[in-house]
Motif scaffolding. Structure first.
Motif, short mmCIF file in Angstrom:
data_model
loop_
_atom_site.label_atom_id
_atom_site.label_comp_id
_atom_site.label_asym_id
_atom_site.label_seq_id
_atom_site.Cartn_x
_atom_site.Cartn_y
_atom_site.Cartn_z
N TYR A 184 0.80 -1.23 0.00
CA TYR A 184 0.00 0.00 0.00
C TYR A 184 0.83 1.28 0.00
CZ TYR A 184 0.89 -0.48 5.00
OH TYR A 184 1.50 -0.65 6.22
N ASP A 185 2.15 1.17 -0.04
CA ASP A 185 2.97 2.38 -0.04
C ASP A 185 2.70 3.25 -1.27
OD1 ASP A 185 4.16 0.28 -1.52
OD2 ASP A 185 6.13 1.18 -1.37
N HIS A 186 2.46 2.62 -2.42
CA HIS A 186 2.15 3.42 -3.61
C HIS A 186 0.80 4.10 -3.48
CE1 HIS A 186 5.45 1.49 -5.90
NE2 HIS A 186 5.43 2.66 -6.50
N PHE A 197 5.30 11.26 -11.46
CA PHE A 197 5.74 10.17 -10.59
C PHE A 197 6.03 8.92 -11.43
CE2 PHE A 197 4.60 6.36 -8.13
CZ PHE A 197 5.55 6.44 -7.13
N THR A 198 5.14 8.59 -12.36
CA THR A 198 5.32 7.41 -13.21
C THR A 198 6.58 7.53 -14.05
OG1 THR A 198 2.94 7.01 -13.31
CG2 THR A 198 4.28 5.97 -15.01
N ILE A 199 6.86 8.71 -14.56
CA ILE A 199 8.07 8.91 -15.37
C ILE A 199 9.32 8.63 -14.54
CG2 ILE A 199 9.47 10.66 -16.55
CD1 ILE A 199 6.74 11.87 -17.51
N GLY A 200 9.36 9.19 -13.34
CA GLY A 200 10.50 8.93 -12.45
C GLY A 200 10.60 7.46 -12.09
N GLU A 226 13.86 0.68 0.98
CA GLU A 226 12.69 0.40 1.82
C GLU A 226 12.50 1.48 2.88
OE1 GLU A 226 13.07 -3.57 3.34
OE2 GLU A 226 12.67 -4.47 1.38
N PHE A 227 13.57 2.14 3.28
CA PHE A 227 13.47 3.26 4.21
C PHE A 227 13.08 4.55 3.48
CE2 PHE A 227 15.59 6.93 6.24
CZ PHE A 227 14.88 6.96 7.43
N LEU A 228 13.68 4.79 2.33
CA LEU A 228 13.43 6.05 1.60
C LEU A 228 12.01 6.16 1.05
CD1 LEU A 228 16.80 6.61 -0.30
CD2 LEU A 228 15.93 7.83 1.71
N LEU A 238 11.59 8.43 -8.79
CA LEU A 238 12.89 7.78 -9.00
C LEU A 238 13.19 6.80 -7.87
CD1 LEU A 238 14.98 10.89 -10.11
CD2 LEU A 238 14.19 9.04 -11.60
N ILE A 239 12.90 7.22 -6.65
CA ILE A 239 13.17 6.38 -5.48
C ILE A 239 12.23 5.17 -5.47
CG2 ILE A 239 13.09 6.30 -2.95
CD1 ILE A 239 14.00 9.31 -3.08
N HIS A 240 10.95 5.41 -5.71
CA HIS A 240 9.96 4.33 -5.68
C HIS A 240 10.25 3.28 -6.76
CE1 HIS A 240 6.68 5.78 -2.87
NE2 HIS A 240 7.55 6.78 -2.88
N GLY A 241 10.77 3.70 -7.89
CA GLY A 241 11.07 2.77 -8.97
C GLY A 241 12.10 1.72 -8.58
N LEU A 242 13.00 2.10 -7.71
CA LEU A 242 14.02 1.15 -7.26
C LEU A 242 13.44 0.07 -6.35
CD1 LEU A 242 16.87 3.71 -6.54
CD2 LEU A 242 16.78 2.07 -8.43
#
Length: 193
Positions: free
Chosen positions: A21-23, A49-52, A73-75, A111-115
């Motif tokens: 549920y983070d997204h 957000f999707t692009i990043g 997971e922290f970021l 960018l962070i979420h993509g990782l």
């Protein structure tokens, strides 16, 4: 089911999965300021957000970048908390530079979420001969999933604020504060500490 459809569905499921549920929280944090008539602004935010997200997901899938999982997971909850906190500080949308800042933050935080999903997707795509088509399908599914969340949020907001007469500022603060609290809990629960 062809490969494109499969990865499109995985992208939608990735966003709408209540277990991850983070997204959903991040999209709610982005939406909290807005009401249905602002739908274009929200679409731009979630697309940024999707692009990043897509960029780092692709780079990580192609093994151009690698970041330790515990840091990501922290970021991820940090980005959610920052987005919600900025909304708490200024619970009313404004014009000019502040909106542009929202777009920049959505892109950067994407960018962070993509990782965060890259390891799993890399394993899935490892079986594919051509990676860019499934990656594109996944990211389109991701965007569609986010737009579903936006549509639900705007419908609920339209009913509560537009019809039931809930104060817009109060609604924004309730959403942003709830997301902020959950994000703090997620941050404290990571292995990073």
């Amino acid at each position: 089911m062809n490969s494109f459809e499969l990865y499109f569905r995985i992208g939608i499921q990735h966003i709408l999965d209540i277990q991850g549920y983070d997204h959903i929280l991040f999209v709610l944090a982005l939406c909290a300021l807005y009401i249905p008539r602002d739908w274009r602004k929200i679409v731009i935010l979630v697309t940024a957000f999707t692009i990043g997200h897509s960029l780092t997901l692709a780079l990580a899938t192609f093994k151009v970048i690698q970041v330790r999982t515990d840091i990501i997971e922290f970021l991820i909850p940090v980005t959610i908390a920052i987005t919600a906190f900025l909304t708490i500080l200024k619970p009313k949308p404004s014009t000019g530079k502040n909106i542009q800042l929202n777009y920049v933050l959505a892109l950067f935080f994407g960018l962070i979420h993509g990782l965060g999903f890259s390891n799993y997707l890399r394993e899935l795509l490892g079986k594919e001969a051509i990676i860019w088509k499934p990656l594109l399908a996944f990211n389109i599914g991701l965007e569609v999933g986010q737009l579903v969340i936006v549509a639900i949020f705007l419908t609920v907001t339209g009913i509560l604020v537009g019809i039931a007469g809930v104060n817009r500022r109060d609604w924004t603060l309730v959403i942003a504060s709830s997301v902020f609290g959950i994000a703090l809990t997620l941050m404290l629960g990571t292995k990073f500490w």
